[in-house]
Design an enzyme around this catalytic site. Structure first.
Site, mmCIF file in Angstrom:
data_model
loop_
_atom_site.group_PDB
_atom_site.id
_atom_site.type_symbol
_atom_site.label_atom_id
_atom_site.label_comp_id
_atom_site.label_asym_id
_atom_site.label_seq_id
_atom_site.Cartn_x
_atom_site.Cartn_y
_atom_site.Cartn_z
ATOM 1 N N THR A 30 27.979 22.482 76.287
ATOM 2 C CA THR A 30 27.715 21.089 76.611
ATOM 3 C C THR A 30 27.552 21.003 78.121
ATOM 4 O O THR A 30 28.223 21.723 78.862
ATOM 5 C CB THR A 30 28.833 20.145 76.102
ATOM 6 O OG1 THR A 30 28.464 18.792 76.374
ATOM 7 C CG2 THR A 30 30.185 20.455 76.710
ATOM 8 N N GLU A 42 22.323 24.513 73.287
ATOM 9 C CA GLU A 42 22.550 23.090 73.025
ATOM 10 C C GLU A 42 21.966 22.672 71.675
ATOM 11 O O GLU A 42 22.062 21.521 71.281
ATOM 12 C CB GLU A 42 21.919 22.228 74.129
ATOM 13 C CG GLU A 42 22.713 22.186 75.407
ATOM 14 C CD GLU A 42 23.752 21.082 75.416
ATOM 15 O OE1 GLU A 42 24.081 20.534 74.349
ATOM 16 O OE2 GLU A 42 24.239 20.774 76.513
ATOM 17 N N LYS A 74 25.532 24.621 68.209
ATOM 18 C CA LYS A 74 25.700 24.073 69.567
ATOM 19 C C LYS A 74 26.931 24.731 70.171
ATOM 20 O O LYS A 74 28.044 24.539 69.683
ATOM 21 C CB LYS A 74 25.864 22.553 69.507
ATOM 22 C CG LYS A 74 26.057 21.902 70.869
ATOM 23 C CD LYS A 74 26.098 20.386 70.711
ATOM 24 C CE LYS A 74 26.443 19.669 71.997
ATOM 25 N NZ LYS A 74 25.492 19.883 73.072
#
EC number: 3.5.1.135
Length: 103
Positions: free
Chosen positions: A23, A73, A20
């Protein structure tokens, strides 16, 4: 300006593994700058688990989200759209914060 950032516990493994790398946040959580080091805690318990460095921040529309955003993500595009709608129902203007884990 943000001095720390929180994530739901379910995102911790992806952040720690480096899977990831972005954000998506609303404007209230968009006040960061490239090079900023942020402590990262869980949303649920406010438990610190790492630090991240902000690489950049760019505006992005919910309607313009792509498979690339989803991959960054660490989820599929349908999952990403569902999660964003749960967190920010009806919000079109988002801000992408790209980051890397501080080792």
């Amino acid at each position: 300006m943000l001095t720390k950032i929180t994530f739901f516990e379910r995102f911790e493994p992806g952040i720690l593994s480096g899977a990831k790398t972005i954000t998506l946040r609303d404007e209230a959580e968009s006040h960061v700058f490239a090079g900023q080091i942020l402590p990262v805690s869980t949303f649920e318990a406010d438990r610190w688990f790492c630090d991240i460095e902000v690489i950049d921040i760019v505006p992005v529309l919910f309607s313009a989200l792509t498979e690339q955003h989803a991959a960054q993500e660490n989820m599929t595009l349908p999952e990403l759209r569902r999660v964003i709608q749960e967190i920010y129902p009806g919000l079109e203007q988002l801000f992408q914060i790209r980051f890397c884990l501080v080792q």
